[in-house]
Design an enzyme around this catalytic site. Structure first.
Site, PDB file in Angstrom:
ATOM      1  N   ASP A   1       0.813  -1.211   0.000  1.00 32.13           N
ATOM      2  CA  ASP A   1       0.000   0.000   0.000  1.00 32.13           C
ATOM      3  C   ASP A   1       0.851   1.267   0.000  1.00 32.13           C
ATOM      4  OD1 ASP A   1      -2.307  -1.433  -0.122  1.00 32.13           O
ATOM      5  OD2 ASP A   1      -2.913  -1.106   1.960  1.00 32.13           O
TER       6      ASP A   1
ATOM      7  N   ASN B   1      -5.505   8.249   2.156  1.00 28.66           N
ATOM      8  CA  ASN B   1      -5.831   7.533   3.388  1.00 28.66           C
ATOM      9  C   ASN B   1      -6.223   8.473   4.523  1.00 28.66           C
ATOM     10  OD1 ASN B   1      -5.590   4.919   2.513  1.00 28.66           O
ATOM     11  ND2 ASN B   1      -3.592   4.545   3.437  1.00 28.66           N
ATOM     12  N   GLU B   2      -5.263   9.310   4.950  1.00 33.07           N
ATOM     13  CA  GLU B   2      -5.526  10.127   6.130  1.00 33.07           C
ATOM     14  C   GLU B   2      -4.586  11.318   6.216  1.00 33.07           C
ATOM     15  OE1 GLU B   2      -2.281   7.857   6.598  1.00 33.07           O
ATOM     16  OE2 GLU B   2      -4.072   6.667   7.066  1.00 33.07           O
TER      17      GLU B   2
ATOM     18  N   ASP C   1      -1.873  12.064  21.784  1.00 28.42           N
ATOM     19  CA  ASP C   1      -0.718  11.836  20.916  1.00 28.42           C
ATOM     20  C   ASP C   1      -0.965  12.380  19.519  1.00 28.42           C
ATOM     21  OD1 ASP C   1       0.631  10.587  22.947  1.00 28.42           O
ATOM     22  OD2 ASP C   1       0.316   8.553  22.202  1.00 28.42           O
TER      23      ASP C   1
ATOM     24  N   ALA D   1      -6.110   4.796  10.986  1.00 27.14           N
ATOM     25  CA  ALA D   1      -7.321   4.932  11.797  1.00 27.14           C
ATOM     26  C   ALA D   1      -7.726   3.604  12.418  1.00 27.14           C
ATOM     27  CB  ALA D   1      -8.467   5.498  10.946  1.00 27.14           C
TER      28      ALA D   1
ATOM     29  N   SER E   1      -5.637   1.140  13.224  1.00 27.50           N
ATOM     30  CA  SER E   1      -4.678   0.864  14.294  1.00 27.50           C
ATOM     31  C   SER E   1      -4.995   1.652  15.552  1.00 27.50           C
ATOM     32  CB  SER E   1      -3.261   1.209  13.820  1.00 27.50           C
ATOM     33  OG  SER E   1      -2.899   0.429  12.699  1.00 27.50           O
TER      34      SER E   1
END
EC number: 2.7.1.23
Length: 307
Positions: free
Chosen positions: A76, A150-151, A180, A194, A196
């Site tokens: 990925d 993704n993010e 964090d 996300a 994880s």
């Protein structure tokens, strides 16, 4: 008829990936299709390919808009790099998985020749995936703009110091806490960072945005799922002792001083994926995570038979 150009993207520092890229280049040239590579991979591929193999370079010899397809060899992470290279064009990405889980990849290494043959025949469907438009503001000034498949993640820059943030949905504050970091994700990214962090898995066919706090010190710090027209924002509060950093797809980063504000919205430019094996996303989850489904009988009809 204009010449067909297909971009080949691989992690050429890995022998298996380099070998697969050489094979793809050979198959494309045998079919009369022009292989295109990115400048970063050019030297490795030239050294590994036949001396007479003509390789054109993306951006120098072939424009992004001239690409028919992007064949990606790797996991990925390599597909995310390919999406970055192909941004601004309409060529779909066909992923051949050489990594581990490989949620974005379509085929496995053993199917390489078959996948290339189908690509040459244009025997694939195109699936569009939502992306994020990401903007960083400091005061009234926009200091950075980018995008993510993704993010977009706001994280603490110092391991020993917590990040103090306030999260916002649709222009309204929702909560503040020390943490964090905070992940703002697409449905595609729901199986990445996300996931994880304890966020929900969202089917990629659903238009939505996710916000997932990372190790937040707060009673209300649950993952959020909002509509596709909503906006998400994370502000780094002045009481933060250190600084933050914004990461997009784990590839593009910028420092966030106190008072910085990161806003994520749906982008008008999706990423297009070439699909050889369309099917239920449930099957992809089962296959990629090796989920236990032994004993499943399936739906039962009115007469008590499995259907």
């Amino acid at each position: 008829m204009s010449e067909r150009s297909i971009l080949v993207v691989a992690h050429t520092g890995r022998p298996e990936s380099l070998g697969a890229a050489v094979e793809v280049v050979r198959l494309l040239r045998a079919a009369g299709v022009q292989p295109v590579v990115d400048a970063e991979s050019l030297d490795d591929l030239r050294a590994a390919c036949d001396a007479d193999a003509e390789l054109r370079v993306l951006g120098d010899d072939v424009a992004v808009g001239e690409l028919e397809l992007v064949i990606v060899l790797g996991g990925d992470g390599t597909i995310l790099r390919a999406a970055e290279l192909a941004r601004g064009g309409s060529a779909p990405l066909l992923g051949i998985n050489l990594g581990h889980v490989g949620f974005l990849a379509e085929s496995e290494r053993d199917d390489l020749a078959s996948a290339v043959a189908r690509a040459l025949d244009r025997d694939y469907l195109v699936e569009e995936r939502m992306t994020l438009s990401v903007r960083v503001k400091h005061g009234s000034e926009v200091v950075y703009e980018t995008w993510a498949l993704n993010e977009a993640t706001v994280e603490k820059a110092s391991r020993e110091r917590m990040l103090e943030v306030v999260i916002e949905v649709d222009g309204r504050p929702l909560s503040s806490f020390g943490c964090d970091g905070v992940v703002m994700s697409t449905p595609t990214g729901s199986t990445a960072y996300a996931f994880s962090a304890g966020g929900p898995i969202v089917w990629p066919s659903l238009d939505a945005l996710l916000l997932v706090p990372l190790s937040a010190h707060a009673l209300f710090a649950r993952p959020l799922v909002v509509g596709p027209n909503s906006s998400l924002a994370v502000e780094v509060l002045d009481r933060t002792q250190g600084v933050g950093v914004l990461w997009c797809d784990g590839r593009r980063a910028v420092d966030l001083p106190r008072g910085a504000r990161v806003v994520a919205r749906r982008s008008s430019t999706p990423v297009r994926l070439a699909r050889l094996h369309p099917g239920p996303f449930s099957d992809r989850l089962v296959n990629k995570f090796a989920l236990p489904v032994h004993g499943w009988r399936g739906p039962i009809d009115e007469e008590g038979r499995s259907t």
